[in-house]
Write a protein that holds these residues in place. Sequence first.
Motif, PDB file in Angstrom:
ATOM      1  N   ILE A  92       0.827  -1.207   0.000  1.00 19.01           N
ATOM      2  CA  ILE A  92       0.000   0.000   0.000  1.00 19.01           C
ATOM      3  C   ILE A  92       0.867   1.265   0.000  1.00 19.01           C
ATOM      4  N   GLY A  93       2.058   1.167   0.580  1.00 16.34           N
ATOM      5  CA  GLY A  93       2.977   2.305   0.548  1.00 16.34           C
ATOM      6  C   GLY A  93       3.476   2.588  -0.857  1.00 16.34           C
ATOM      7  N   PHE A  94       3.799   1.520  -1.602  1.00 13.76           N
ATOM      8  CA  PHE A  94       4.218   1.719  -2.990  1.00 13.76           C
ATOM      9  C   PHE A  94       3.043   2.181  -3.850  1.00 13.76           C
ATOM     10  N   LYS A  95       1.854   1.669  -3.580  1.00 17.66           N
ATOM     11  CA  LYS A  95       0.677   2.038  -4.367  1.00 17.66           C
ATOM     12  C   LYS A  95       0.324   3.513  -4.199  1.00 17.66           C
ATOM     13  N   HIS A  96       0.435   4.018  -2.969  1.00 20.71           N
ATOM     14  CA  HIS A  96       0.082   5.410  -2.687  1.00 20.71           C
ATOM     15  C   HIS A  96       1.302   6.318  -2.564  1.00 20.71           C
ATOM     16  N   ASN A  97       2.470   5.791  -2.877  1.00 21.04           N
ATOM     17  CA  ASN A  97       3.713   6.553  -2.835  1.00 21.04           C
ATOM     18  C   ASN A  97       3.917   7.191  -1.449  1.00 21.04           C
ATOM     19  N   ASN A  98       3.774   6.356  -0.422  1.00 22.11           N
ATOM     20  CA  ASN A  98       3.906   6.814   0.962  1.00 22.11           C
ATOM     21  C   ASN A  98       5.084   6.084   1.595  1.00 22.11           C
ATOM     22  N   ARG A  99       6.191   6.801   1.760  1.00 22.35           N
ATOM     23  CA  ARG A  99       7.403   6.188   2.306  1.00 22.35           C
ATOM     24  C   ARG A  99       7.235   5.737   3.752  1.00 22.35           C
ATOM     25  N   ASN A 100       6.407   6.412   4.506  1.00 22.86           N
ATOM     26  CA  ASN A 100       6.208   6.025   5.903  1.00 22.86           C
ATOM     27  C   ASN A 100       5.576   4.647   6.021  1.00 22.86           C
ATOM     28  N   TRP A 101       4.625   4.332   5.146  1.00 25.99           N
ATOM     29  CA  TRP A 101       4.017   3.004   5.166  1.00 25.99           C
ATOM     30  C   TRP A 101       5.014   1.945   4.715  1.00 25.99           C
ATOM     31  N   ILE A 102       5.872   2.286   3.774  1.00 22.89           N
ATOM     32  CA  ILE A 102       6.900   1.335   3.341  1.00 22.89           C
ATOM     33  C   ILE A 102       7.855   1.043   4.500  1.00 22.89           C
ATOM     34  N   LEU A 103       8.290   2.081   5.197  1.00 21.15           N
ATOM     35  CA  LEU A 103       9.168   1.892   6.361  1.00 21.15           C
ATOM     36  C   LEU A 103       8.465   1.120   7.475  1.00 21.15           C
ATOM     37  N   GLU A 104       7.188   1.366   7.633  1.00 18.31           N
ATOM     38  CA  GLU A 104       6.425   0.640   8.638  1.00 18.31           C
ATOM     39  C   GLU A 104       6.349  -0.848   8.290  1.00 18.31           C
ATOM     40  N   GLY A 105       6.144  -1.154   7.011  1.00 17.57           N
ATOM     41  CA  GLY A 105       6.131  -2.549   6.580  1.00 17.57           C
ATOM     42  C   GLY A 105       7.468  -3.233   6.788  1.00 17.57           C
ATOM     43  N   ILE A 106       8.546  -2.516   6.502  1.00 15.38           N
ATOM     44  CA  ILE A 106       9.888  -3.076   6.730  1.00 15.38           C
ATOM     45  C   ILE A 106      10.107  -3.317   8.226  1.00 15.38           C
ATOM     46  N   THR A 107       9.609  -2.409   9.050  1.00 19.66           N
ATOM     47  CA  THR A 107       9.737  -2.563  10.497  1.00 19.66           C
ATOM     48  C   THR A 107       9.005  -3.804  10.987  1.00 19.66           C
ATOM     49  N   TYR A 108       7.845  -4.105  10.405  1.00 21.69           N
ATOM     50  CA  TYR A 108       7.103  -5.299  10.806  1.00 21.69           C
ATOM     51  C   TYR A 108       7.749  -6.583  10.283  1.00 21.69           C
ATOM     52  N   GLU A 109       8.450  -6.518   9.152  1.00 28.16           N
ATOM     53  CA  GLU A 109       9.068  -7.703   8.565  1.00 28.16           C
ATOM     54  C   GLU A 109      10.466  -7.986   9.124  1.00 28.16           C
ATOM     55  N   PHE A 110      11.171  -6.979   9.588  1.00 25.42           N
ATOM     56  CA  PHE A 110      12.556  -7.136  10.025  1.00 25.42           C
ATOM     57  C   PHE A 110      12.730  -8.165  11.140  1.00 25.42           C
ATOM     58  N   PRO A 111      11.882  -8.187  12.182  1.00 23.53           N
ATOM     59  CA  PRO A 111      12.080  -9.195  13.237  1.00 23.53           C
ATOM     60  C   PRO A 111      11.920 -10.631  12.738  1.00 23.53           C
ATOM     61  N   TRP A 112      11.026 -10.852  11.766  1.00 25.76           N
ATOM     62  CA  TRP A 112      10.884 -12.212  11.232  1.00 25.76           C
ATOM     63  C   TRP A 112      12.162 -12.625  10.520  1.00 25.76           C
ATOM     64  N   PHE A 113      12.716 -11.750   9.732  1.00 20.52           N
ATOM     65  CA  PHE A 113      13.968 -12.034   9.032  1.00 20.52           C
ATOM     66  C   PHE A 113      15.079 -12.322  10.034  1.00 20.52           C
ATOM     67  N   PHE A 114      15.144 -11.507  11.065  1.00 21.18           N
ATOM     68  CA  PHE A 114      16.157 -11.676  12.102  1.00 21.18           C
ATOM     69  C   PHE A 114      15.942 -12.985  12.861  1.00 21.18           C
ATOM     70  N   TYR A 115      14.680 -13.367  13.071  1.00 21.25           N
ATOM     71  CA  TYR A 115      14.372 -14.629  13.744  1.00 21.25           C
ATOM     72  C   TYR A 115      14.911 -15.811  12.953  1.00 21.25           C
ATOM     73  N   PHE A 116      14.736 -15.791  11.635  1.00 23.57           N
ATOM     74  CA  PHE A 116      15.229 -16.904  10.820  1.00 23.57           C
ATOM     75  C   PHE A 116      16.754 -17.026  10.909  1.00 23.57           C
ATOM     76  N   ILE A 117      17.439 -15.908  10.980  1.00 20.43           N
ATOM     77  CA  ILE A 117      18.900 -15.947  11.106  1.00 20.43           C
ATOM     78  C   ILE A 117      19.297 -16.539  12.457  1.00 20.43           C
ATOM     79  N   ILE A 118      18.680 -16.059  13.533  1.00 15.90           N
ATOM     80  CA  ILE A 118      19.002 -16.573  14.869  1.00 15.90           C
ATOM     81  C   ILE A 118      18.604 -18.047  14.994  1.00 15.90           C
ATOM     82  N   PHE A 119      17.460 -18.422  14.428  1.00 14.41           N
ATOM     83  CA  PHE A 119      17.009 -19.809  14.495  1.00 14.41           C
ATOM     84  C   PHE A 119      17.964 -20.725  13.732  1.00 14.41           C
TER      85      PHE A 119
END
Length: 141
Positions: free
Chosen positions: A29-56
Amino acid sequence: MNLTEKIKNSWWVILSFIIFLNGLGFMYIGFKHNNRNWILEGITYEFPWFFYFIIFAIYGISVPSTLIITFSVILMLISIIRSVWVAVKLADVYDNNEKYTIKQTNLNQSSNSQNKGGISHNFACCLCMICIFIIFLVIIF
């Protein structure tokens, strides 16, 4: 706007309910509406999952991985609430398109309001999130 159009415009909310994909809806939705804050928010929600896979992959099921999964689930619940809220607000915007039209105004550009070589707010927010994750890691280990 009828109900089927509202559903078609807010399908991305379903991604918030899917584990490991809860940030992709905000990135879409951030890319669709050209809203960088929503893109950063999505990355913030995805980052811990990525980090979890590395630690796991390194430690398996251990205290650090369970703490990260707990943090990830908390962020997932926040993303569900936030995505429903954004979808309701976007439906309101779609319904009242003429009410929310952008009117051009002249801004008084004083020397105090200009950013002269300082860091942007988005960069500062990202830097703060990275520092929080580093502190979280230091506490875990």
